[in-house]
Scaffold this active site. Structure first.
Site, PDB file in Angstrom:
ATOM      1  N   ASP A   1      -0.508 -11.817  -5.601  1.00  0.00           N
ATOM      2  CA  ASP A   1      -1.220 -10.931  -6.023  1.00  0.00           C
ATOM      3  C   ASP A   1      -0.393 -10.077  -7.164  1.00  0.00           C
ATOM      4  O   ASP A   1       0.760  -9.830  -7.471  1.00  0.00           O
ATOM      5  CB  ASP A   1      -0.991  -9.692  -5.036  1.00  0.00           C
ATOM      6  CG  ASP A   1      -1.832  -8.171  -4.932  1.00  0.00           C
ATOM      7  OD1 ASP A   1      -2.297  -8.344  -6.315  1.00  0.00           O
ATOM      8  OD2 ASP A   1      -2.824  -7.860  -4.553  1.00  0.00           O
TER       9      ASP A   1
ATOM     10  N   GLU B   1      -9.457 -11.236  -5.469  1.00  0.00           N
ATOM     11  CA  GLU B   1      -9.112  -9.950  -6.186  1.00  0.00           C
ATOM     12  C   GLU B   1      -9.432 -10.501  -7.925  1.00  0.00           C
ATOM     13  O   GLU B   1      -8.675 -11.175  -8.428  1.00  0.00           O
ATOM     14  CB  GLU B   1      -8.040  -9.581  -5.765  1.00  0.00           C
ATOM     15  CG  GLU B   1      -8.401  -8.180  -7.225  1.00  0.00           C
ATOM     16  CD  GLU B   1      -6.566  -6.741  -7.019  1.00  0.00           C
ATOM     17  OE1 GLU B   1      -5.688  -7.525  -6.582  1.00  0.00           O
ATOM     18  OE2 GLU B   1      -6.946  -5.308  -7.037  1.00  0.00           O
TER      19      GLU B   1
ATOM     20  N   HIS C   1       2.147  -5.170   1.659  1.00  0.00           N
ATOM     21  CA  HIS C   1       2.406  -5.115   0.852  1.00  0.00           C
ATOM     22  C   HIS C   1       3.705  -5.907   0.879  1.00  0.00           C
ATOM     23  O   HIS C   1       5.139  -4.921   0.441  1.00  0.00           O
ATOM     24  CB  HIS C   1       2.551  -3.726   0.626  1.00  0.00           C
ATOM     25  CG  HIS C   1       1.656  -2.722   0.138  1.00  0.00           C
ATOM     26  ND1 HIS C   1       1.755  -1.072   0.393  1.00  0.00           N
ATOM     27  CD2 HIS C   1       0.400  -2.908  -0.102  1.00  0.00           C
ATOM     28  CE1 HIS C   1       0.326  -0.964   0.536  1.00  0.00           C
ATOM     29  NE2 HIS C   1      -0.622  -1.585  -0.337  1.00  0.00           N
TER      30      HIS C   1
ATOM     31  N   HIS D   1      -3.679   1.469 -10.156  1.00  0.00           N
ATOM     32  CA  HIS D   1      -4.713   2.753  -9.833  1.00  0.00           C
ATOM     33  C   HIS D   1      -5.029   3.587 -10.187  1.00  0.00           C
ATOM     34  O   HIS D   1      -4.200   4.533  -9.520  1.00  0.00           O
ATOM     35  CB  HIS D   1      -4.492   2.895  -7.971  1.00  0.00           C
ATOM     36  CG  HIS D   1      -3.760   1.294  -7.023  1.00  0.00           C
ATOM     37  ND1 HIS D   1      -3.616   1.947  -5.730  1.00  0.00           N
ATOM     38  CD2 HIS D   1      -4.202   0.674  -7.223  1.00  0.00           C
ATOM     39  CE1 HIS D   1      -3.356   0.648  -5.152  1.00  0.00           C
ATOM     40  NE2 HIS D   1      -4.124  -0.430  -6.090  1.00  0.00           N
TER      41      HIS D   1
ATOM     42  N   TYR E   1      -7.423 -11.046   7.359  1.00  0.00           N
ATOM     43  CA  TYR E   1      -5.860 -10.998   8.038  1.00  0.00           C
ATOM     44  C   TYR E   1      -6.098 -11.416   9.210  1.00  0.00           C
ATOM     45  O   TYR E   1      -5.874  -9.867  10.092  1.00  0.00           O
ATOM     46  CB  TYR E   1      -5.026 -10.241   7.173  1.00  0.00           C
ATOM     47  CG  TYR E   1      -5.550  -9.594   6.072  1.00  0.00           C
ATOM     48  CD1 TYR E   1      -4.833  -9.723   3.969  1.00  0.00           C
ATOM     49  CD2 TYR E   1      -6.629  -8.286   5.334  1.00  0.00           C
ATOM     50  CE1 TYR E   1      -5.064  -9.407   3.511  1.00  0.00           C
ATOM     51  CE2 TYR E   1      -6.467  -8.358   4.159  1.00  0.00           C
ATOM     52  CZ  TYR E   1      -5.694  -9.910   3.240  1.00  0.00           C
ATOM     53  OH  TYR E   1      -6.132  -8.570   1.688  1.00  0.00           O
TER      54      TYR E   1
ATOM     55  N   HIS F   1      -8.139  -2.839   4.194  1.00  0.00           N
ATOM     56  CA  HIS F   1      -8.390  -1.826   3.290  1.00  0.00           C
ATOM     57  C   HIS F   1      -9.602  -1.436   2.060  1.00  0.00           C
ATOM     58  O   HIS F   1     -10.335  -2.490   2.684  1.00  0.00           O
ATOM     59  CB  HIS F   1      -7.043  -2.716   1.926  1.00  0.00           C
ATOM     60  CG  HIS F   1      -7.413  -4.010   2.090  1.00  0.00           C
ATOM     61  ND1 HIS F   1      -8.076  -4.157   0.448  1.00  0.00           N
ATOM     62  CD2 HIS F   1      -7.065  -4.888   2.619  1.00  0.00           C
ATOM     63  CE1 HIS F   1      -8.882  -6.078   0.887  1.00  0.00           C
ATOM     64  NE2 HIS F   1      -7.422  -6.781   1.674  1.00  0.00           N
TER      65      HIS F   1
ATOM     66  N   GLU G   1     -11.982  -6.512  -4.408  1.00  0.00           N
ATOM     67  CA  GLU G   1     -10.652  -7.530  -3.711  1.00  0.00           C
ATOM     68  C   GLU G   1     -10.426  -7.322  -2.318  1.00  0.00           C
ATOM     69  O   GLU G   1     -10.279  -6.496  -1.540  1.00  0.00           O
ATOM     70  CB  GLU G   1      -9.263  -6.453  -3.694  1.00  0.00           C
ATOM     71  CG  GLU G   1      -9.194  -5.175  -3.870  1.00  0.00           C
ATOM     72  CD  GLU G   1      -7.862  -4.864  -4.160  1.00  0.00           C
ATOM     73  OE1 GLU G   1      -6.484  -5.130  -3.491  1.00  0.00           O
ATOM     74  OE2 GLU G   1      -7.649  -3.631  -5.500  1.00  0.00           O
TER      75      GLU G   1
ATOM     76  N   HIS H   1     -10.285  -0.429  -6.493  1.00  0.00           N
ATOM     77  CA  HIS H   1     -10.050   0.921  -6.915  1.00  0.00           C
ATOM     78  C   HIS H   1     -10.351   0.487  -7.894  1.00  0.00           C
ATOM     79  O   HIS H   1     -10.270   0.097  -9.350  1.00  0.00           O
ATOM     80  CB  HIS H   1      -8.909   0.790  -6.827  1.00  0.00           C
ATOM     81  CG  HIS H   1      -7.714  -0.267  -7.179  1.00  0.00           C
ATOM     82  ND1 HIS H   1      -7.167  -0.554  -8.212  1.00  0.00           N
ATOM     83  CD2 HIS H   1      -6.847  -1.284  -6.046  1.00  0.00           C
ATOM     84  CE1 HIS H   1      -6.765  -1.516  -8.556  1.00  0.00           C
ATOM     85  NE2 HIS H   1      -6.442  -1.916  -7.010  1.00  0.00           N
TER      86      HIS H   1
ATOM     87  N   ASP I   1      -5.222  -6.935 -12.416  1.00  0.00           N
ATOM     88  CA  ASP I   1      -4.525  -6.700 -11.100  1.00  0.00           C
ATOM     89  C   ASP I   1      -5.379  -8.254 -10.313  1.00  0.00           C
ATOM     90  O   ASP I   1      -6.374  -7.695  -9.816  1.00  0.00           O
ATOM     91  CB  ASP I   1      -4.806  -5.483 -10.697  1.00  0.00           C
ATOM     92  CG  ASP I   1      -4.911  -5.311  -9.144  1.00  0.00           C
ATOM     93  OD1 ASP I   1      -3.664  -5.995  -8.577  1.00  0.00           O
ATOM     94  OD2 ASP I   1      -4.957  -4.271  -8.691  1.00  0.00           O
TER      95      ASP I   1
ATOM     96  N   ARG J   1      -6.834 -13.408   0.207  1.00  0.00           N
ATOM     97  CA  ARG J   1      -7.266 -11.643  -0.294  1.00  0.00           C
ATOM     98  C   ARG J   1      -7.791 -12.451  -1.676  1.00  0.00           C
ATOM     99  O   ARG J   1      -6.690 -13.617  -2.383  1.00  0.00           O
ATOM    100  CB  ARG J   1      -6.401 -10.525  -0.918  1.00  0.00           C
ATOM    101  CG  ARG J   1      -7.686  -9.754  -2.104  1.00  0.00           C
ATOM    102  CD  ARG J   1      -5.975  -8.063  -1.747  1.00  0.00           C
ATOM    103  NE  ARG J   1      -4.700  -8.673  -1.881  1.00  0.00           N
ATOM    104  CZ  ARG J   1      -3.682  -8.126  -1.376  1.00  0.00           C
ATOM    105  NH1 ARG J   1      -3.986  -8.421   0.073  1.00  0.00           N
ATOM    106  NH2 ARG J   1      -2.850  -8.366  -1.645  1.00  0.00           N
TER     107      ARG J   1
ATOM    108  N   ASP K   1      25.426   3.590 -17.079  1.00  0.00           N
ATOM    109  CA  ASP K   1      24.690   4.579 -17.831  1.00  0.00           C
ATOM    110  C   ASP K   1      23.810   3.280 -18.076  1.00  0.00           C
ATOM    111  O   ASP K   1      23.394   3.345 -19.578  1.00  0.00           O
ATOM    112  CB  ASP K   1      25.643   4.268 -19.309  1.00  0.00           C
ATOM    113  CG  ASP K   1      26.433   2.902 -19.706  1.00  0.00           C
ATOM    114  OD1 ASP K   1      26.186   2.082 -19.152  1.00  0.00           O
ATOM    115  OD2 ASP K   1      27.425   3.080 -20.750  1.00  0.00           O
TER     116      ASP K   1
HETATM  117  N1  GLY Z   1      -1.863  -4.979  -6.337  1.00  0.00           N
HETATM  118  C1  GLY Z   1      -2.621  -3.467  -5.765  1.00  0.00           C
HETATM  119  C2  GLY Z   1      -3.801  -3.124  -5.453  1.00  0.00           C
HETATM  120  O1  GLY Z   1      -3.999  -4.646  -4.998  1.00  0.00           O
HETATM  121  O2  GLY Z   1      -4.122  -2.859  -5.331  1.00  0.00           O
HETATM  122 MN    MN Z   2      -6.032  -4.234  -6.747  1.00  0.00          MN
HETATM  123 MN    MN Z   3      -3.344  -6.410  -6.612  1.00  0.00          MN
END
Ligand code: GLY
Ligand code: MN
Ligand code: MN
Length: 440
Positions: free
Chosen positions: A257, A408, A240, A358, A389, A347, A385, A351, A268, A406, A34
């Site tokens: 991150d 960001e 990820h 996101h 790599y 990547h 960001e 965003h 972020d 990275r 529960d």
């Molecule tokens: N932490 C997710 C991204 O950087 O998009």
């Molecule tokens: Mn991000």
């Molecule tokens: Mn991030």
């Protein structure tokens, strides 16, 4: 007028006269037994109401003739038995007064009220094909209105997707949102600094993660905005990665991150630093490269320019650096045309950021046939960001193997550029090394 009332008014102004919009908050989700997962409201519902209780629906009636616009909330009833176990709930009357709605009713009256409000409405706006329970509910409401057709009652002749309208509103952050997002950025930046100060070779990734979580929570952030990534050594090349259970070693970089959710808004941030407090030669080279790519990306944040220019600016700098370091061969233009750089940078450079990490909002101008990248506008919030790599592979200089970096940050576009929200997270090599030596 509260920001929520102002947003409802702006949404109502975009609806067809005599139409109805309905938006529900998120369901509670059972974890096991529960116990539920921690509750998180639906972002768009919250954007229009400020109301965070589960089991709530907002109904908006667009004006027609002399009938004024109305905002109606359906929510849980007061219930002393439940409140003893689960805590305070507003109940319709207090919620109506507190959140500035025209009417509020118990959630149990939703079906009956929807049938009534949809009678003779011109159109229904709701989220479409995102939640099968809601889709089925909408069909039931329409069906029950149609059953009254012999008495001259008509059902809405069109059902439209509500969310694209709200998404475009959410994309441009108002002053209140910007202030909250700055706070989310400052808290998360402080958490990254705390993590840097705490890190020593031999610590487990989860021990470093705990420093971040402590800092988020002690400043009132309810949760991380997403599962934190604390990736040391080769783990930094797994985009990820979030198992966060490796023991760090002297000589590793650690990529973190992590951002928090503060008053419903996400930050972020990514920072990458040496666990022993001092960058090695190859780590330093690649770090400076990513930093330069980020700076080029920042310079491309200019209102009126295309959003895609931010990524293109970062890629150009990264590619030049990949050629200079021998990671790639050929020319910048060739590498960009063939996308050979994607072996090391796979990547995008950012965003939209807001209530969702996101965040909602289109990236292209869909009103034009070619759907070009949309233009940057003041009030947009976004991440910047870039990264690099380097997985071990034949032909890749060995001194860079397993380095993942990275950097960001979060910004809000202003009239003449951008405002950095995450300046509290140390970033230059000098600042990081200073802080990791215990500098104040
Ligand atoms: N932490 C997710 C991204 O950087 O998009
Ligand atoms: Mn991000
Ligand atoms: Mn991030």
């Amino acid at each position: 007028m509260s920001p929520y009332a102002e947003r409802r008014a702006r949404l109502l102004a975009q609806m067809e006269p005599g139409s109805v919009a309905v938006i529900a908050t998120a369901p509670e989700v059972l974890r096991n037994g529960d116990s539920d997962y921690p509750y998180r409201h639906d972002s768009s519902f919250y954007y229009l109401t400020g109301f965070t209780e589960p089991e709530a629906v907002l109904l908006l009636l667009a004006p027609r003739g002399t009938a004024p616009a109305q905002s109606i909330l359906f929510c849980r009833e007061k219930n002393i038995e439940h409140e003893i176990w689960e805590g305070y709930r507003y109940g319709p009357e207090a919620a109506r007064a507190e959140f500035g709605l025209d009417f509020a009713y118990p959630i149990g009256q939703l079906d009956e009220q929807m049938t009534r409000q949809l009678s003779n409405a011109t159109a229904l706006y709701c989220s479409l094909a995102r939640n099968t329970t809601l889709d089925a509910q909408v069909m039931r409401w329409l069906e029950s209105v149609r059953r009254m057709s012999r008495s001259g009652i008509t059902a809405p002749s069109s059902v439209r997707d509500l969310l694209p309208i709200i998404d475009e509103m959410r994309l441009l952050k108002d002053e209140g949102e910007q202030a909250i997002m700055l706070r989310a950025g400052v808290i998360a930046g402080g958490a990254h600094e705390r993590a840097m100060r705490a890190t020593k070779p031999g610590m487990f990734e989860y021990e470093i993660e705990a420093e971040l979580l402590y800092e988020f929570r002690r400043h009132g952030a309810l949760f991380p905005a997403y599962t934190p990534i604390v990736a040391s050594g080769a783990n930094a090349c797994v985009l990820h990665y979030n198992t966060n259970n490796r023991r760090t070693e002297d000589g590793d970089l650690v990529l973190i991150d992590a951002g928090c959710e503060f008053e419903g808004y996400a930050s972020d941030i990514t920072r990458t630093f040496p666990v022993n407090g001092r960058f090695s030669g190859p780590q330093r080279e690649l770090y400076e490269l990513v930093l330069a790519a980020q700076e080029a990306a920042f310079q491309a944040i200019v209102p009126g320019r295309q959003y895609s220019g931010i990524h293109e600016a970062a890629v150009r700098v990264l590619v030049q650096g990949m050629l200079d370091t021998g990671l790639l061969k050929g020319s910048v233009d060739e590498a960009i045309a063939s996308k050979s750089y994607a072996q090391f940078y796979m990547h995008g450079t950012g965003h939209w950021l807001g209530m969702d990490v996101h965040d909602v909002g289109l990236y292209r101008d869909v009103s034009q046939h070619e759907k070009p990248s949309r233009l940057i506008q003041p009030g947009m919030a976004l991440t910047v960001e870039p990264g690099i790599y380097v997985r071990p592979a034949a032909g890749v200089p060995e001194q860079y193997w397993n380095i993942g970096i990275r950097i960001e940050d979060d910004v809000i576009v202003t009239q003449d550029g951008y405002r950095l929200l995450t300046a509290s997270a140390p970033k230059s090599i000098a600042d990081i090394e200073f802080i990791m030596k215990g500098g104040a």
